[in-house]
Design a protein around this motif. Sequence first.
Motif, PDB file in Angstrom:
ATOM      1  N   GLY A  68       0.723  -1.329   0.069  1.00  0.00           N
ATOM      2  CA  GLY A  68      -0.047  -0.048   0.108  1.00  0.00           C
ATOM      3  C   GLY A  68       0.715   1.283   0.010  1.00  0.00           C
ATOM      4  N   LEU A  69       2.214   1.303  -0.351  1.00  0.00           N
ATOM      5  CA  LEU A  69       3.119   2.285  -0.263  1.00  0.00           C
ATOM      6  C   LEU A  69       2.741   3.257  -1.501  1.00  0.00           C
ATOM      7  N   PHE A  70       2.155   2.788  -2.547  1.00  0.00           N
ATOM      8  CA  PHE A  70       1.811   3.609  -3.789  1.00  0.00           C
ATOM      9  C   PHE A  70       0.274   3.580  -4.277  1.00  0.00           C
ATOM     10  N   ASP A  71      -0.497   4.766  -4.042  1.00  0.00           N
ATOM     11  CA  ASP A  71      -1.793   4.587  -4.276  1.00  0.00           C
ATOM     12  C   ASP A  71      -1.703   5.417  -5.883  1.00  0.00           C
ATOM     13  N   ALA A  72      -2.681   5.047  -6.808  1.00  0.00           N
ATOM     14  CA  ALA A  72      -2.639   5.668  -8.218  1.00  0.00           C
ATOM     15  C   ALA A  72      -2.494   7.114  -8.251  1.00  0.00           C
ATOM     16  N   TYR A  73      -3.200   7.871  -7.402  1.00  0.00           N
ATOM     17  CA  TYR A  73      -2.933   9.238  -7.563  1.00  0.00           C
ATOM     18  C   TYR A  73      -1.535   9.802  -7.209  1.00  0.00           C
ATOM     19  N   SER A  74      -1.001   9.265  -6.239  1.00  0.00           N
ATOM     20  CA  SER A  74       0.310   9.577  -6.056  1.00  0.00           C
ATOM     21  C   SER A  74       1.365   9.183  -6.919  1.00  0.00           C
ATOM     22  N   TYR A  75       1.204   8.090  -7.668  1.00  0.00           N
ATOM     23  CA  TYR A  75       1.995   7.642  -8.737  1.00  0.00           C
ATOM     24  C   TYR A  75       1.993   8.758  -9.744  1.00  0.00           C
ATOM     25  N   TYR A  76       0.615   9.042 -10.341  1.00  0.00           N
ATOM     26  CA  TYR A  76       0.469   9.773 -11.270  1.00  0.00           C
ATOM     27  C   TYR A  76       1.027  11.592 -10.879  1.00  0.00           C
ATOM     28  N   GLU A  77       0.954  11.653  -9.710  1.00  0.00           N
ATOM     29  CA  GLU A  77       1.592  12.881  -9.359  1.00  0.00           C
ATOM     30  C   GLU A  77       3.134  13.045  -9.672  1.00  0.00           C
ATOM     31  N   ILE A  78       3.885  11.774  -9.301  1.00  0.00           N
ATOM     32  CA  ILE A  78       5.237  11.644  -9.557  1.00  0.00           C
ATOM     33  C   ILE A  78       5.534  11.678 -11.137  1.00  0.00           C
ATOM     34  N   LEU A  79       4.421  10.776 -11.653  1.00  0.00           N
ATOM     35  CA  LEU A  79       4.686  10.747 -13.109  1.00  0.00           C
ATOM     36  C   LEU A  79       4.550  12.025 -13.951  1.00  0.00           C
ATOM     37  N   ASP A  80       3.640  12.854 -13.628  1.00  0.00           N
ATOM     38  CA  ASP A  80       3.392  14.166 -13.939  1.00  0.00           C
ATOM     39  C   ASP A  80       4.729  15.032 -13.850  1.00  0.00           C
ATOM     40  N   SER A  81       5.338  14.882 -12.611  1.00  0.00           N
ATOM     41  CA  SER A  81       6.524  15.696 -12.333  1.00  0.00           C
ATOM     42  C   SER A  81       7.656  15.385 -13.214  1.00  0.00           C
ATOM     43  N   ILE A  82       7.803  14.311 -13.919  1.00  0.00           N
ATOM     44  CA  ILE A  82       8.928  14.178 -14.719  1.00  0.00           C
ATOM     45  C   ILE A  82       8.685  14.355 -16.252  1.00  0.00           C
ATOM     46  N   ILE A  83       7.416  14.778 -16.704  1.00  0.00           N
ATOM     47  CA  ILE A  83       7.074  14.972 -17.902  1.00  0.00           C
ATOM     48  C   ILE A  83       8.070  16.188 -18.425  1.00  0.00           C
ATOM     49  N   PRO A  84       8.108  17.272 -17.366  1.00  0.00           N
ATOM     50  CA  PRO A  84       8.866  18.382 -18.140  1.00  0.00           C
ATOM     51  C   PRO A  84      10.311  17.896 -18.836  1.00  0.00           C
ATOM     52  N   SER A  85      10.893  17.189 -17.859  1.00  0.00           N
ATOM     53  CA  SER A  85      12.319  16.627 -18.196  1.00  0.00           C
ATOM     54  C   SER A  85      12.387  15.743 -19.457  1.00  0.00           C
ATOM     55  N   ILE A  86      11.187  15.099 -19.518  1.00  0.00           N
ATOM     56  CA  ILE A  86      11.184  14.250 -20.737  1.00  0.00           C
ATOM     57  C   ILE A  86      11.184  15.052 -22.107  1.00  0.00           C
ATOM     58  N   ASN A  87      10.171  15.934 -21.903  1.00  0.00           N
ATOM     59  CA  ASN A  87       9.787  16.755 -23.187  1.00  0.00           C
ATOM     60  C   ASN A  87      11.101  17.680 -23.524  1.00  0.00           C
ATOM     61  N   LYS A 205      -9.305   4.763  -2.243  1.00  0.00           N
ATOM     62  CA  LYS A 205      -7.986   5.153  -3.133  1.00  0.00           C
ATOM     63  C   LYS A 205      -7.607   3.484  -3.755  1.00  0.00           C
ATOM     64  N   LEU A 206      -7.333   3.797  -5.016  1.00  0.00           N
ATOM     65  CA  LEU A 206      -6.809   2.578  -5.746  1.00  0.00           C
ATOM     66  C   LEU A 206      -5.284   2.676  -5.264  1.00  0.00           C
ATOM     67  N   VAL A 207      -5.111   1.392  -4.825  1.00  0.00           N
ATOM     68  CA  VAL A 207      -3.599   1.304  -4.201  1.00  0.00           C
ATOM     69  C   VAL A 207      -3.082   0.082  -5.034  1.00  0.00           C
ATOM     70  N   PHE A 208      -1.666   0.299  -5.740  1.00  0.00           N
ATOM     71  CA  PHE A 208      -1.063  -0.721  -6.264  1.00  0.00           C
ATOM     72  C   PHE A 208      -0.662  -1.833  -5.516  1.00  0.00           C
TER      73      PHE A 208
END
Length: 274
Positions: A68-87, A205-208
Motif C-alpha cells: 500500500g505504499l503507492f496509490d494511483a494518484y500519488s504515482y500519477y503525481e510523480i509521473l506528471d513531475s517527470i514530464i517536463p524533463s522528458i519533453n 483509493k486505488l492502491v497498487f
Amino acid sequence: MEIVGPVTWREYIEFIRVELDLFTKTKKEAGPLEYFSSTLFRGQADELWDLDTSLERFLRSEGLSGEGLFDAYSYYEILDSIIPSINSYVDKTFDRIILSDLEIHGRMQSLPHYELMCYARHHGFPSPLLDWTQSFYIAAYFAYSNAKAERNSAVYMLREWNGEARGGWVGDPLIVGMGHYVTAPKRHFAQQSEYTYCGKWVDEKLVFCSHEDADRLTSSEQVMKKIILDHRSRGEALNELSMMNINDFTLYGDENSLMRALAFEKIVRRGVGR
C-alpha cells in the motif's frame, strides 16, 4: 494459483496446447453473458521469482517496500513531475497530467495516460505495469534465455476473465488488463506485449499491490497458472525457438541484442568449447 511441473520443453508445449484447445471449446459453448479475455503469458528466469513489477523491485532495492505504499494518484503525481524533463531532453511531447481530471474511482478499470506509462517503463522508470506476451513461445524464450545454469525457470499463464463475472470480497486485489493497442516502442509489438496492473481499494483509493495477491478468484472467473520449466530442456528449447526466429534481436531490435543473438548462434548453438 495452480503450479504445474517441472515439465520438459515438449511437455510444456503439449500442456499449453491442451489448455488453449479447452479454452476455445469453452468459449464456443459459453452463454451470451459470459466474457473471456485473451490468454497471456510471462516468462521468468527463475521459478522462485514472484510476479513483481519494476516499481515493486525498485522500492524493495531502495528499502522502501511495503504494502500500500503507492496509490494511483500519488504515482500519477510523480509521473506528471517527470514530464517536463522528458519533453526537454528527448524527442517526445507528452501533455501534463491534470490530476483533478483523473477518473480513478468506483471500479477497477484501465489506467489513463497509457502511452506515457509504457514510454516511462520502457526506458527504466519504475512502473506498476507488468508486461506479458500473447505468445507462449516468446514467454518461454524469456524464461529460458536468462536462466542460470541448473536453475528451473517458469512461465505464468493468465486469463483475466474466464466466463463468469469476477467476484471476491470488496477490497480484494484484482488484476486488470490494459490491452494491446497503444503507441509504444517497436519491441512492444515484436514481443506481442500486453500490460496489466494489480490494485485494490483502500479508503476509496486505488492502491497498487502484488499480482501474487490476486489469487482468491475461482477458475471460472480468472485463470492463473505457473508452469515450471525443467532446466535440462533449456538447450533444446532455445535451439527450436531460434529456428522459429525467436531470439534477442527479433524481440529487442537494437545493436546490443544483435550481438547477444549472434553470440548464441555462433558460439552456443555450435557447441564451441564442448
